[in-house]
Design a protein around this motif. Structure first.
Motif, PDB file in Angstrom:
ATOM      1  N   GLU A  80       0.820  -1.211   0.000  1.00  0.00           N
ATOM      2  CA  GLU A  80       0.000   0.000   0.000  1.00  0.00           C
ATOM      3  C   GLU A  80       0.850   1.256   0.000  1.00  0.00           C
ATOM      4  OE1 GLU A  80      -3.284   0.148  -0.265  1.00  0.00           O
ATOM      5  OE2 GLU A  80      -3.699  -1.992  -0.030  1.00  0.00           O
ATOM      6  N   GLY A  81       0.389   2.248  -0.713  1.00  0.00           N
ATOM      7  CA  GLY A  81       1.029   3.552  -0.737  1.00  0.00           C
ATOM      8  C   GLY A  81       0.031   4.603  -0.300  1.00  0.00           C
ATOM      9  N   GLY A  82       0.168   5.760  -0.859  1.00  0.00           N
ATOM     10  CA  GLY A  82      -0.744   6.834  -0.520  1.00  0.00           C
ATOM     11  C   GLY A  82      -0.580   7.989  -1.482  1.00  0.00           C
ATOM     12  N   SER A  83      -1.219   9.089  -1.152  1.00  0.00           N
ATOM     13  CA  SER A  83      -1.091  10.291  -1.978  1.00  0.00           C
ATOM     14  C   SER A  83      -1.272  11.516  -1.098  1.00  0.00           C
ATOM     15  CB  SER A  83      -2.113  10.285  -3.117  1.00  0.00           C
ATOM     16  OG  SER A  83      -3.422  10.290  -2.602  1.00  0.00           O
ATOM     17  N   PHE A  84      -0.777  12.610  -1.599  1.00  0.00           N
ATOM     18  CA  PHE A  84      -0.876  13.888  -0.901  1.00  0.00           C
ATOM     19  C   PHE A  84      -1.243  14.938  -1.933  1.00  0.00           C
ATOM     20  CE2 PHE A  84       1.028  17.946   0.317  1.00  0.00           C
ATOM     21  CZ  PHE A  84       0.429  18.141   1.552  1.00  0.00           C
TER      22      PHE A  84
ATOM     23  N   SER B 230      -2.234  22.826  -2.882  1.00  0.00           N
ATOM     24  CA  SER B 230      -2.421  23.817  -3.948  1.00  0.00           C
ATOM     25  C   SER B 230      -1.406  23.670  -5.086  1.00  0.00           C
ATOM     26  CB  SER B 230      -2.346  25.231  -3.367  1.00  0.00           C
ATOM     27  OG  SER B 230      -1.062  25.463  -2.801  1.00  0.00           O
ATOM     28  N   ARG B 231      -0.280  23.002  -4.819  1.00  0.00           N
ATOM     29  CA  ARG B 231       0.749  22.820  -5.848  1.00  0.00           C
ATOM     30  C   ARG B 231       0.459  21.650  -6.774  1.00  0.00           C
ATOM     31  NH1 ARG B 231       5.495  22.012  -1.819  1.00  0.00           N
ATOM     32  NH2 ARG B 231       3.765  20.959  -0.829  1.00  0.00           N
ATOM     33  N   GLY B 232      -0.410  20.727  -6.331  1.00  0.00           N
ATOM     34  CA  GLY B 232      -0.715  19.536  -7.110  1.00  0.00           C
ATOM     35  C   GLY B 232      -0.768  18.321  -6.202  1.00  0.00           C
ATOM     36  N   SER B 233      -0.396  17.174  -6.746  1.00  0.00           N
ATOM     37  CA  SER B 233      -0.470  15.948  -5.949  1.00  0.00           C
ATOM     38  C   SER B 233       0.790  15.104  -6.103  1.00  0.00           C
ATOM     39  CB  SER B 233      -1.698  15.127  -6.352  1.00  0.00           C
ATOM     40  OG  SER B 233      -1.562  14.684  -7.683  1.00  0.00           O
ATOM     41  N   ILE B 234       0.992  14.246  -5.124  1.00  0.00           N
ATOM     42  CA  ILE B 234       2.111  13.302  -5.122  1.00  0.00           C
ATOM     43  C   ILE B 234       1.533  11.938  -4.750  1.00  0.00           C
ATOM     44  CG2 ILE B 234       4.260  12.608  -4.006  1.00  0.00           C
ATOM     45  CD1 ILE B 234       4.763  15.550  -3.365  1.00  0.00           C
ATOM     46  N   SER B 235       1.844  10.922  -5.550  1.00  0.00           N
ATOM     47  CA  SER B 235       1.489   9.542  -5.217  1.00  0.00           C
ATOM     48  C   SER B 235       2.766   8.813  -4.854  1.00  0.00           C
ATOM     49  CB  SER B 235       0.816   8.858  -6.409  1.00  0.00           C
ATOM     50  OG  SER B 235      -0.392   9.495  -6.722  1.00  0.00           O
ATOM     51  N   PHE B 236       2.685   7.891  -3.901  1.00  0.00           N
ATOM     52  CA  PHE B 236       3.898   7.222  -3.431  1.00  0.00           C
ATOM     53  C   PHE B 236       3.581   5.826  -2.905  1.00  0.00           C
ATOM     54  CE2 PHE B 236       2.077   9.929  -0.175  1.00  0.00           C
ATOM     55  CZ  PHE B 236       1.884   9.051   0.882  1.00  0.00           C
ATOM     56  N   VAL B 237       4.621   4.990  -2.890  1.00  0.00           N
ATOM     57  CA  VAL B 237       4.590   3.681  -2.236  1.00  0.00           C
ATOM     58  C   VAL B 237       5.929   3.576  -1.509  1.00  0.00           C
ATOM     59  CG1 VAL B 237       4.281   1.192  -2.480  1.00  0.00           C
ATOM     60  CG2 VAL B 237       3.128   2.738  -4.080  1.00  0.00           C
TER      61      VAL B 237
ATOM     62  N   SER C 149      -5.857   5.588  -9.473  1.00  0.00           N
ATOM     63  CA  SER C 149      -6.359   6.441  -8.396  1.00  0.00           C
ATOM     64  C   SER C 149      -5.967   5.948  -6.999  1.00  0.00           C
ATOM     65  CB  SER C 149      -7.885   6.545  -8.477  1.00  0.00           C
ATOM     66  OG  SER C 149      -8.470   5.260  -8.322  1.00  0.00           O
ATOM     67  N   LYS C 150      -5.382   4.746  -6.928  1.00  0.00           N
ATOM     68  CA  LYS C 150      -4.977   4.176  -5.638  1.00  0.00           C
ATOM     69  C   LYS C 150      -3.521   3.753  -5.760  1.00  0.00           C
ATOM     70  CE  LYS C 150      -6.689   1.309  -2.010  1.00  0.00           C
ATOM     71  NZ  LYS C 150      -7.672   0.374  -1.557  1.00  0.00           N
ATOM     72  N   SER C 151      -2.674   4.311  -4.963  1.00  0.00           N
ATOM     73  CA  SER C 151      -1.235   4.067  -5.053  1.00  0.00           C
ATOM     74  C   SER C 151      -0.862   2.749  -4.369  1.00  0.00           C
ATOM     75  CB  SER C 151      -0.492   5.250  -4.423  1.00  0.00           C
ATOM     76  OG  SER C 151       0.849   5.224  -4.785  1.00  0.00           O
TER      77      SER C 151
END
Length: 140
Positions: free
Chosen positions: A7-11, A14-21, A90-92
């Protein structure tokens, strides 16, 4: 070893988004490639790996990745248990499938893209790649 979903996640701000594992380790990764199935052939099945570990991350759209632990490389049982995971952009998440498995990859949406991280160098793949008929096991 068994296949595992990391499992990962995202953040997002206002600057945009980051997805990570963050729990995925790249230590043994030696190459990667991106898969995009054609509309006519939405399924790639079944490809086995005796030595190579496959790690899948969905970049765009969604995929069903099915996998089966091979009991006999020359004549595997048709009764082997098939497991499946749906990966979505849509799910990291990363699905890590260890050596000793065969996998099938089915795109669930048009233009979906899946990245695969491999642990075996390209010059060694020909000795590791085992193909089975797409009807060998039922997709779940």
């Amino acid at each position: 070893m068994k296949a595992q979903l990391i499992e990962g996640g995202s953040f997002q701000d206002s600057r945009g988004s980051i997805s990570f594992v963050n729990d995925f380790c790249f230590k043994d990764i030696v190459r990667f490639y991106i898969l995009e199935n054609s509309e006519e052939n939405k399924i790639r099945a079944w490809q086995g790996h005796k030595l190579d570990c496959k790690n899948f991350y969905c970049l765009v759209g969604s995929f069903r990745v099915s996998y089966v632990k091979i009991d006999n490389w020359d004549k595997p049982s048709k009764a082997l248990k098939v497991e499946s995971v749906i990966l979505r952009a849509s799910k990291s998440q990363i699905l890590s499938i260890p050596a000793g498995y065969a996998n099938a990859i089915e795109s669930l949406e048009a233009n979906s893209k899946l990245i695969s991280f491999s642990t075996l160098p390209l010059d060694e793949v020909k000795d590791d790649d085992v193909r089975y008929n797409k009807d060998m096991w039922l997709l779940q």
